[in-house]
Design a protein around this motif. Structure first.
Motif, PDB file in Angstrom:
ATOM      1  N   PHE A  87     -45.641  25.524  28.024  1.00  0.00           N
ATOM      2  CA  PHE A  87     -45.717  25.240  29.462  1.00  0.00           C
ATOM      3  C   PHE A  87     -46.657  26.199  30.174  1.00  0.00           C
ATOM      4  CE2 PHE A  87     -41.353  23.488  28.647  1.00  0.00           C
ATOM      5  CZ  PHE A  87     -41.695  22.168  28.890  1.00  0.00           C
ATOM      6  N   ARG A  88     -46.563  27.462  29.832  1.00  0.00           N
ATOM      7  CA  ARG A  88     -47.389  28.459  30.513  1.00  0.00           C
ATOM      8  C   ARG A  88     -48.872  28.276  30.217  1.00  0.00           C
ATOM      9  NH1 ARG A  88     -43.712  34.001  29.880  1.00  0.00           N
ATOM     10  NH2 ARG A  88     -42.116  33.394  31.409  1.00  0.00           N
ATOM     11  N   ASN A  89     -49.195  27.905  29.000  1.00  0.00           N
ATOM     12  CA  ASN A  89     -50.594  27.638  28.661  1.00  0.00           C
ATOM     13  C   ASN A  89     -51.127  26.427  29.429  1.00  0.00           C
ATOM     14  OD1 ASN A  89     -51.138  29.743  26.844  1.00  0.00           O
ATOM     15  ND2 ASN A  89     -50.247  28.631  25.135  1.00  0.00           N
ATOM     16  N   ARG A 147     -45.833  32.650  35.407  1.00  0.00           N
ATOM     17  CA  ARG A 147     -44.469  33.001  35.000  1.00  0.00           C
ATOM     18  C   ARG A 147     -43.438  32.493  36.003  1.00  0.00           C
ATOM     19  NH1 ARG A 147     -44.505  39.162  32.524  1.00  0.00           N
ATOM     20  NH2 ARG A 147     -45.137  38.572  30.421  1.00  0.00           N
ATOM     21  N   LYS A 148     -43.804  32.474  37.249  1.00  0.00           N
ATOM     22  CA  LYS A 148     -42.872  31.998  38.271  1.00  0.00           C
ATOM     23  C   LYS A 148     -42.631  30.498  38.125  1.00  0.00           C
ATOM     24  CE  LYS A 148     -41.962  32.264  43.233  1.00  0.00           C
ATOM     25  NZ  LYS A 148     -42.483  32.709  44.554  1.00  0.00           N
ATOM     26  N   LEU A 149     -43.645  29.761  37.696  1.00  0.00           N
ATOM     27  CA  LEU A 149     -43.484  28.320  37.485  1.00  0.00           C
ATOM     28  C   LEU A 149     -42.542  28.039  36.321  1.00  0.00           C
ATOM     29  CD1 LEU A 149     -47.182  27.096  37.936  1.00  0.00           C
ATOM     30  CD2 LEU A 149     -45.300  26.887  39.562  1.00  0.00           C
ATOM     31  N   TYR A 150     -42.660  28.834  35.264  1.00  0.00           N
ATOM     32  CA  TYR A 150     -41.792  28.676  34.091  1.00  0.00           C
ATOM     33  C   TYR A 150     -41.237  30.038  33.674  1.00  0.00           C
ATOM     34  CZ  TYR A 150     -43.251  23.840  33.552  1.00  0.00           C
ATOM     35  OH  TYR A 150     -43.464  22.492  33.762  1.00  0.00           O
ATOM     36  N   PRO A 151     -40.239  30.535  34.423  1.00  0.00           N
ATOM     37  CA  PRO A 151     -39.640  31.834  34.079  1.00  0.00           C
ATOM     38  C   PRO A 151     -38.875  31.759  32.765  1.00  0.00           C
ATOM     39  CG  PRO A 151     -38.368  30.764  35.807  1.00  0.00           C
ATOM     40  CD  PRO A 151     -39.594  29.922  35.606  1.00  0.00           C
ATOM     41  N   GLN A 152     -39.036  32.775  31.962  1.00  0.00           N
ATOM     42  CA  GLN A 152     -38.400  32.812  30.650  1.00  0.00           C
ATOM     43  C   GLN A 152     -36.989  33.366  30.790  1.00  0.00           C
ATOM     44  OE1 GLN A 152     -40.874  34.019  27.188  1.00  0.00           O
ATOM     45  NE2 GLN A 152     -39.324  35.592  26.895  1.00  0.00           N
ATOM     46  N   LYS A 153     -35.993  32.488  30.702  1.00  0.00           N
ATOM     47  CA  LYS A 153     -34.600  32.888  30.860  1.00  0.00           C
ATOM     48  C   LYS A 153     -33.851  32.626  29.557  1.00  0.00           C
ATOM     49  CE  LYS A 153     -34.344  32.258  35.857  1.00  0.00           C
ATOM     50  NZ  LYS A 153     -33.550  31.702  36.980  1.00  0.00           N
ATOM     51  N   ILE A 154     -33.658  33.701  28.803  1.00  0.00           N
ATOM     52  CA  ILE A 154     -32.985  33.621  27.508  1.00  0.00           C
ATOM     53  C   ILE A 154     -31.811  34.596  27.527  1.00  0.00           C
ATOM     54  CG2 ILE A 154     -33.239  33.846  25.009  1.00  0.00           C
ATOM     55  CD1 ILE A 154     -36.270  33.515  25.449  1.00  0.00           C
ATOM     56  N   VAL A 155     -30.635  34.102  27.214  1.00  0.00           N
ATOM     57  CA  VAL A 155     -29.461  34.964  27.132  1.00  0.00           C
ATOM     58  C   VAL A 155     -28.914  34.910  25.720  1.00  0.00           C
ATOM     59  CG1 VAL A 155     -28.860  34.695  29.569  1.00  0.00           C
ATOM     60  CG2 VAL A 155     -27.901  33.123  27.887  1.00  0.00           C
ATOM     61  N   GLU A 156     -28.315  36.021  25.298  1.00  0.00           N
ATOM     62  CA  GLU A 156     -27.737  36.105  23.964  1.00  0.00           C
ATOM     63  C   GLU A 156     -26.315  36.622  24.069  1.00  0.00           C
ATOM     64  OE1 GLU A 156     -30.153  37.911  20.974  1.00  0.00           O
ATOM     65  OE2 GLU A 156     -32.022  37.335  21.958  1.00  0.00           O
TER      66      GLU A 156
END
Length: 205
Positions: A149-151, A190-199
């Protein structure tokens, strides 16, 4: 009578003056670069905040002791995982009249998948005997989905890929002015597609 010669003392006062002058010299001549790092928000550990997440905005990935991958309630092959993540993130499920409607999303806009890329959260949960290579492979697929998405957004807005911009930003040959501009562009993407990963915590069974 024996002559007792007095022990001569070294005058250290001048040494302190010299050290002080050297310190001033290095402070004046040394160049201190400003920190131009990119901000990244770490996952929240607040249980109350986690409870507020809508089920449709959470894509859960679980890797069991047999290294089987469960994606959003179904056993999934690694090679198909990225497609499912892409479909989830880019869904844009809010109605067009909503203030948070995603105008740049190209998904199916289903009411069962994420409302907006900024609300989409990927959860990766492992069990005690999950192998590390499989865990890393799953992480790569998640990061690969976000990079996709970011690319694409970076090409649309700045005529270059996100990976190229990021590489130039960390290049020592890039000037300070160029880094400032690159940082602004990177943050926009990054604001358009923020990377939100939780573990979540590892499961014992």
């Amino acid at each position: 009578m024996k002559n007792h010669r007095a022990v001569q003392e070294v005058n250290a006062g001048s040494m302190a003056d010299i050290a002080f002058l050297l310190l001033i010299f290095f402070l004046v001549t040394a160049s201190i670069e400003n920190d131009a790092g990119l901000s990244r928000m770490l996952p929240s550990t607040n249980n109350e905040a986690a409870a507020d997440i809508k089920k449709r905005n959470l894509f859960e990935i679980t890797i069991n002791n047999k290294d089987e991958i469960m994606a959003d309630g179904e056993i999934e092959q690694l090679q198909n995982l990225r497609k499912k993540i892409i479909r989830f993130i880019d869904n844009g499920g809010l109605p067009i009249q909503d203030d948070n409607y995603c105008s740049y999303c190209k998904g199916e806009r289903l009411n069962t998948l994420s409302e907006h890329p900024s609300k989409a959260i990927i959860s990766i949960k492992t069990q005690r005997n999950t192998s590390y290579p499989v865990y890393v492979a799953v992480q790569n697929e998640v990061i690969g989905a976000y990079n996709y998405f970011r690319n694409s957004q970076s090409l649309r807005l700045f005529n270059t890929t996100f990976e190229v911009m990021n590489s130039k930003y960390h290049d020592a040959k890039t000037t300070v002015n160029e880094k400032v501009k690159l940082k602004e562009q990177i943050e926009i993407v990054r604001k358009l597609y923020p990377q939100k990963i939780v573990e979540p915590e590892t499961i014992n069974n």
